[in-house]
Scaffold this motif. Structure first.
Motif, PDB file in Angstrom:
ATOM      1  N   GLU A 142       0.816  -1.222   0.000  1.00  0.00           N
ATOM      2  CA  GLU A 142       0.000   0.000   0.000  1.00  0.00           C
ATOM      3  C   GLU A 142       0.843   1.263   0.000  1.00  0.00           C
ATOM      4  OE1 GLU A 142      -3.436   0.556  -0.173  1.00  0.00           O
ATOM      5  OE2 GLU A 142      -3.231  -1.486  -0.890  1.00  0.00           O
ATOM      6  N   THR A 183      -5.714  -4.726  -0.452  1.00  0.00           N
ATOM      7  CA  THR A 183      -6.747  -5.287  -1.308  1.00  0.00           C
ATOM      8  C   THR A 183      -7.504  -6.343  -0.515  1.00  0.00           C
ATOM      9  OG1 THR A 183      -5.367  -7.070  -2.160  1.00  0.00           O
ATOM     10  CG2 THR A 183      -5.272  -4.965  -3.332  1.00  0.00           C
ATOM     11  N   TRP A 184      -8.644  -6.771  -1.034  1.00  0.00           N
ATOM     12  CA  TRP A 184      -9.418  -7.786  -0.307  1.00  0.00           C
ATOM     13  C   TRP A 184      -8.582  -9.042  -0.083  1.00  0.00           C
ATOM     14  CZ3 TRP A 184     -12.568  -9.020   3.102  1.00  0.00           C
ATOM     15  CH2 TRP A 184     -13.112 -10.302   3.185  1.00  0.00           C
ATOM     16  N   ARG A 206     -11.245   3.999  -8.773  1.00  0.00           N
ATOM     17  CA  ARG A 206     -10.712   2.643  -8.661  1.00  0.00           C
ATOM     18  C   ARG A 206     -11.836   1.649  -8.847  1.00  0.00           C
ATOM     19  NH1 ARG A 206      -5.376   2.819  -6.700  1.00  0.00           N
ATOM     20  NH2 ARG A 206      -5.322   0.715  -7.538  1.00  0.00           N
ATOM     21  N   GLN A 230     -13.896  -1.394  -7.833  1.00  0.00           N
ATOM     22  CA  GLN A 230     -14.183  -2.192  -6.647  1.00  0.00           C
ATOM     23  C   GLN A 230     -14.806  -3.517  -7.071  1.00  0.00           C
ATOM     24  OE1 GLN A 230     -12.988  -0.847  -4.105  1.00  0.00           O
ATOM     25  NE2 GLN A 230     -13.342   1.348  -4.060  1.00  0.00           N
ATOM     26  N   SER A 276     -13.213   2.286   0.455  1.00  0.00           N
ATOM     27  CA  SER A 276     -11.808   2.579   0.691  1.00  0.00           C
ATOM     28  C   SER A 276     -11.583   2.677   2.196  1.00  0.00           C
ATOM     29  CB  SER A 276     -11.420   3.888   0.009  1.00  0.00           C
ATOM     30  OG  SER A 276     -12.129   4.975   0.587  1.00  0.00           O
ATOM     31  N   ASP A 331     -10.307  -0.712   0.934  1.00  0.00           N
ATOM     32  CA  ASP A 331      -9.435  -0.534  -0.229  1.00  0.00           C
ATOM     33  C   ASP A 331      -9.403  -1.753  -1.124  1.00  0.00           C
ATOM     34  OD1 ASP A 331      -8.866   2.019   0.291  1.00  0.00           O
ATOM     35  OD2 ASP A 331      -6.779   1.762   0.845  1.00  0.00           O
ATOM     36  N   CYS A 332     -10.572  -2.198  -1.578  1.00  0.00           N
ATOM     37  CA  CYS A 332     -10.656  -3.358  -2.482  1.00  0.00           C
ATOM     38  C   CYS A 332     -10.344  -2.891  -3.893  1.00  0.00           C
ATOM     39  CB  CYS A 332     -12.046  -3.956  -2.431  1.00  0.00           C
ATOM     40  SG  CYS A 332     -12.378  -4.764  -0.892  1.00  0.00           S
ATOM     41  N   LYS A 333      -9.071  -2.756  -4.198  1.00  0.00           N
ATOM     42  CA  LYS A 333      -8.709  -2.190  -5.481  1.00  0.00           C
ATOM     43  C   LYS A 333      -7.782  -3.126  -6.219  1.00  0.00           C
ATOM     44  CE  LYS A 333      -5.701   0.688  -2.659  1.00  0.00           C
ATOM     45  NZ  LYS A 333      -6.180   0.341  -1.381  1.00  0.00           N
ATOM     46  N   GLY A 334      -7.490  -2.781  -7.435  1.00  0.00           N
ATOM     47  CA  GLY A 334      -6.543  -3.557  -8.208  1.00  0.00           C
ATOM     48  C   GLY A 334      -7.146  -4.802  -8.802  1.00  0.00           C
ATOM     49  N   GLU A 385      -7.386  -7.808  -7.451  1.00  0.00           N
ATOM     50  CA  GLU A 385      -7.858  -8.826  -6.528  1.00  0.00           C
ATOM     51  C   GLU A 385      -9.375  -8.812  -6.447  1.00  0.00           C
ATOM     52  OE1 GLU A 385      -5.247 -10.285  -5.366  1.00  0.00           O
ATOM     53  OE2 GLU A 385      -3.699  -8.779  -5.571  1.00  0.00           O
ATOM     54  N   SER A 428     -10.979  -9.370  -4.752  1.00  0.00           N
ATOM     55  CA  SER A 428     -10.345  -9.022  -6.038  1.00  0.00           C
ATOM     56  C   SER A 428      -9.275  -9.906  -6.446  1.00  0.00           C
ATOM     57  CB  SER A 428      -9.872  -7.657  -6.044  1.00  0.00           C
ATOM     58  OG  SER A 428      -8.888  -6.971  -6.391  1.00  0.00           O
TER      59      SER A 428
END
Length: 242
Positions: free
Chosen positions: A39, A117-118, A150, A152, A159, A235-238, A240, A242
């Motif tokens: 992060e 991320t998750w 981003r 989700q 976030s 912050d479930c981003k990217g 993953e 997620s």
């Protein structure tokens, strides 16, 4: 190299510091962020908004993949305090609105939030057995995230700054607190959109309407849809789920 703000570390043209509260916010509860090392490298992370908006000492960040470790001074003692709450959607989590509100004569809470991320948050939680002995709480399901730049997994994911703002507002009965803490996030999203970013829909929404362009296996699809009943995922981003 563009000149950067010394506080938020963003280029001056997209600095969100003017949108921070005019004076730092003092809360009775203390925020404890358990942050995945990855992060720290993200340019759009939201934890600095909490560090700058809250009074000194009220937002403490510990970095790692397993908690506590020898380098996390004082964290083990904090996690063993009875009034420590872990914001994590486990099977044992109880609605945070069912937790007694902070009163002047009551002990304040330590609000522990996992930042990653998750998939990272799930791994960090399972690798940190002491977290399992704390009271685990979850947020009510409320609309879509304002972190629209981003992608989700689904509309219920928040976030880190949003999750903390929502939780503190409920615990302390200060509904305006959420508004004050989220102004820098809203400014960040506006700046990014002005510079060409596109508002993102969640992966689940894109799947529902048939516009998700990447192949999705059965396992990933199952994970995405299993998050529908999870009130908050920080912050479930990217890439993953997620």
């Amino acid at each position: 190299m563009r000149d950067k703000c010394g506080a938020c570390k963003r280029p001056h043209s997209v600095c969100w510091c003017p949108f921070l509260p005019q004076t730092t916010i003092t809360t009775r509860s203390r925020v404890v962020i358990l942050q995945h090392p990855a992060e720290e490298k993200r340019c759009l992370r939201t934890v600095p908004m909490l560090e700058l908006a809250l009074s000194p000492g009220q937002c403490n960040v510990y970095k790692g993949k397993k908690f506590p470790s020898a380098k996390h001074t004082g964290l083990e003692e904090l996690l063993r305090v009875p009034n420590t709450l872990v914001l994590y959607p486990s099977k044992e989590s109880i609605p945070i609105e069912n937790i007694p509100k902070v009163e002047e004569d009551s002990e304040p809470y330590n609000l522990v939030v996992i930042d990653g991320t998750w998939a990272q948050a799930k791994s960090m939680y399972h690798n940190s057995p002491l977290l399992h002995s704390c009271i685990q709480v979850k947020l009510p399901m409320k609309g879509e995230s304002e972190y629209i730049i981003r992608t989700q997994p689904n509309e219920g994911c928040l976030s880190t700054v949003e999750a903390v703002a929502e939780a503190l507002g409920i615990l302390e009965g200060r509904h305006r607190l959420k508004h004050e803490l989220l102004q820098p996030l809203q400014a960040l999203c506006r700046f990014q959109i002005w510079h060409g970013a596109v508002p993102h829909q969640s992966k689940k929404t894109l799947l529902d309407i048939g516009e998700y362009r990447k192949p999705v296996g059965k396992r990933t699809r199952k994970k995405l849809y299993s998050l529908v009943d999870i009130p908050s995922v920080q912050d479930c981003k990217g890439k993953e789920p997620s």
